[in-house]
Design an enzyme around this catalytic site. Structure first.
Site, short mmCIF file in Angstrom:
data_model
loop_
_atom_site.label_atom_id
_atom_site.label_comp_id
_atom_site.label_asym_id
_atom_site.label_seq_id
_atom_site.Cartn_x
_atom_site.Cartn_y
_atom_site.Cartn_z
N VAL A 187 10.13 -13.85 31.60
CA VAL A 187 10.95 -12.80 30.97
C VAL A 187 11.08 -11.55 31.20
O VAL A 187 11.99 -10.70 31.56
CB VAL A 187 11.51 -13.24 29.90
CG1 VAL A 187 12.64 -12.52 29.07
CG2 VAL A 187 11.65 -14.72 29.59
N GLU A 194 9.47 -7.61 4.59
CA GLU A 194 9.64 -7.71 6.01
C GLU A 194 9.18 -9.32 6.45
O GLU A 194 9.83 -9.65 7.46
CB GLU A 194 8.87 -6.82 6.71
CG GLU A 194 7.42 -7.06 6.51
CD GLU A 194 6.66 -6.48 5.25
OE1 GLU A 194 5.45 -5.80 5.53
OE2 GLU A 194 7.40 -6.07 4.25
N SER A 198 6.28 -11.82 37.93
CA SER A 198 5.54 -12.96 37.28
C SER A 198 6.21 -14.01 37.45
O SER A 198 5.82 -15.24 37.16
CB SER A 198 4.83 -12.51 35.94
OG SER A 198 5.73 -12.51 34.97
N GLY A 199 7.61 -13.89 37.09
CA GLY A 199 8.38 -15.12 36.89
C GLY A 199 8.75 -15.32 35.42
O GLY A 199 9.56 -16.14 34.92
N SER A 223 8.88 -9.22 33.16
CA SER A 223 9.25 -8.68 34.28
C SER A 223 10.59 -8.97 35.25
O SER A 223 11.12 -8.10 35.84
CB SER A 223 7.88 -9.01 35.24
OG SER A 223 8.23 -10.56 35.57
N TYR A 264 0.86 -1.31 -0.01
CA TYR A 264 -0.11 -0.06 0.00
C TYR A 264 0.92 1.38 -0.07
O TYR A 264 0.40 2.24 -0.77
CB TYR A 264 -1.00 0.02 1.36
CG TYR A 264 -1.89 1.05 1.08
CD1 TYR A 264 -3.13 0.93 0.75
CD2 TYR A 264 -1.52 2.41 1.51
CE1 TYR A 264 -4.01 1.86 0.77
CE2 TYR A 264 -2.60 3.27 1.52
CZ TYR A 264 -3.86 2.96 1.23
OH TYR A 264 -4.78 4.28 1.08
#
Length: 525
Positions: A238, A183, A235-236, A240, A92
């Site tokens: 990657v 891409e 959270s355990g 965080s 586009y």
């Protein structure tokens, strides 16, 4: 993202104007992979003065879902092509550039979707060292419209069966356009074509690296936080974890991490988090074991959306209580990533239909009246992993598969019980052990077991059994938005199934999920 990050000011920059393509983020990832900082802005939030303030070395126009021939369809900002900047229009982006500069675009009876081939008719700066004149090169197409006549000053570089002007160039003005998508991985040399644009045409030095980001991010964190106190929800996962380690390097004991143990984690995960952050990194950590509370609130609940709401609401209550105990916090740190930022604004500039809660701590800032620290908001997931390695985090931890915020709750369809969770943990452990032993872990985006709400008859020894069914899931993906199932050999699946049935009491049948996304999702709930 609609404004330049302070972290980018010392680097060459490329600006990507988004017309709504589903793969615009892939353009940014390819540019970043070549060592060049870039940002994505909605096409209609990029007036010339704002672009000048960003000081890009070049501009890429993305693809989009609209027809450029429709009344009111998107256009590049007025005056963009007169700025003297190199511009690369994709799909586009090529069409609107052609139309705005006096060429012709029309609908075509010969549409191209998927793999196609371009005949290379001439050389240009973007093809140099990648495609040779006379070559027949594979690309990936997705278009109904096509360029029918070139603007003045352009020449044809390549054509395909469905696009007579599949690759065009005006070298004097450094304007380029392609109908295909460089891409995506299905255009084999696409990343090199983009690199030729950013490095060869635009003159970018490629100095964007995680080492540079680390130093600049630490400087930025110290300037923002000053002497304030920061709390970070672990959270355990990657994101965080990298956020916490980066913050600790920047501000030391001004940071306190809070890890809410929901009882919905994988085997040994809570112990690993506590060992890593409290004992290895010596980061002040509150470990709140709230497993009983969460399981109590989830008792008897089978609807997946209700599960998510209960887990999210309970998490906020527990986290808030822990934060009160810390006392005096000024900032809340979150592992927000660049895709989260992009998805919060659609290419039309209005609210995006893809907005979602990305983090366990979503919703906390307004309630707790804390200022946000989001040191990873300029990064993609693969860059976060690279930053973790730069920070000295162990490769096995940094390269872990994604894990959902609600944890194992959405891998136990129907009612959750402590016994079901224990059965699932054991099966999941066996599955991942076999994947690692086969050397396949890094080739897979995500792999996990699901305990189905189905019991079947089986025979073990001379006894009849009536136990649970375990489903195995493994997918390959680049970003989680689409995914294909991983094609394990039958011998591997047979070995895993035998181990699970023999070693995990409560399971007597194993299946493998071969659904792609779409039409399915990666998780079962």
């Amino acid at each position: 993202m609609t404004s330049s990050s302070p972290l980018a000011q010392h680097h060459d920059r490329i600006l990507i104007l988004d017309f709504g393509s589903q793969v615009t983020q892939l353009i940014a990832r390819r540019v970043r992979e070549s060592g060049v900082y870039c940002e994505i802005w909605p096409f209609n939030d990029a007036p010339l003065e704002k672009i000048k303030g960003f000081s890009p070395k070049g501009i890429i126009l993305s693809g989009g879902p609209r027809s450029v021939t429709e009344e009111g369809s998107p256009r590049a900002p007025d005056g963009l092509f007169d700025m003297g900047l190199p511009i690369f229009g994709i799909c586009y982006g090529q069409q609107t550039m052609t139309l705005q500069l006096g060429g012709k675009v029309s609908g075509s009876d010969h549409k191209e979707f998927g793999r196609a081939f371009v005949d290379v008719l001439d050389d240009t700066a973007i093809t140099r060292g990648v495609w040779e004149k006379g070559a027949h090169e594979q690309v990936w197409m997705s278009h109904g419209d096509r360029v029918e006549a070139l603007p003045e000053g352009f020449r044809i570089i390549g054509r395909s069966d469905g696009a007579p002007y599949a690759f065009i160039a005006d070298e004097n003005r450094r304007l380029y356009g392609v109908q295909f998508h460089p891409e995506v991985v299905h255009t084999p040399h696409g990343a090199q074509l983009l690199r030729n644009f950013t490095h060869g045409v635009c003159g970018c030095s490629g100095d964007w690296s995680m080492a540079a980001f680390r130093a600049e991010a630490i400087e930025k964190i110290r300037a923002q936080v000053g002497g304030g106190k920061v709390i970070c929800g672990l959270s355990g996962g990657v994101d965080s974890s990298v956020t916490a380690v980066l913050l600790h390097e920047a501000i030391g004991d001004q940071l306190t991490c809070i890890y809410v143990d929901t009882g919905l984690m994988r085997a040994g995960e809570s112990e690993q988090v506590v060992e890593l952050f409290k004992n290895h990194y010596n980061i002040p950590l509150i470990h709140e074991n709230a497993a009983g509370l969460f399981l109590g609130k989830l008792a008897g609940v089978s609807d997946p959306e209700q599960k998510r709401k209960i887990i999210g609401g309970t998490f906020i209550d527990v986290f808030d209580d822990c934060a009160q105990r810390v006392g005096g916090a000024d900032f809340l740190a979150q592992g927000t990533l660049y895709p989260d930022v992009i998805e919060s604004v659609s290419f039309t500039g209005g609210p995006s239909a893809t907005i979602k809660s990305h983090h366990n701590v979503g919703g906390l800032p307004a309630r707790m009246d804390l200022k946000l620290v989001e040191p990873l908001r300029e990064l993609f997931k693969d860059e976060v992993r690279a930053l973790g390695m730069e920070l000295g985090m162990h490769e096995d931890f940094v390269k872990r598969h994604p894990f959902p915020g609600p944890g194992l709750a959405i891998r136990v369809p129907d009612e959750i019980t402590k016994d079901k969770l224990e059965i699932l943990r054991k099966a999941d452990t066996v599955y991942l052990e076999e994947i690692r032993a086969a050397g396949l872990y890094d080739a897979i985006w995500q792999a996990f077991a699901v305990l189905l709400p189905v019991r079947t008859v089986g025979v073990m020894g001379d006894d009849r059994t009536y136990d649970h069914v375990c489903a195995l899931r493994a997918v390959t993906s680049t970003d989680g938005m689409t995914a294909d199932y991983y094609p394990f050999p039958h011998e591997f699946l047979g070995r895993v199934a035998t181990r699970i049935i023999n070693e995990v009491r409560g399971i007597n049948r194993v299946t493998y999920d071969i659904t792609s996304k779409p039409p399915g999702t990666i998780e079962w709930e």
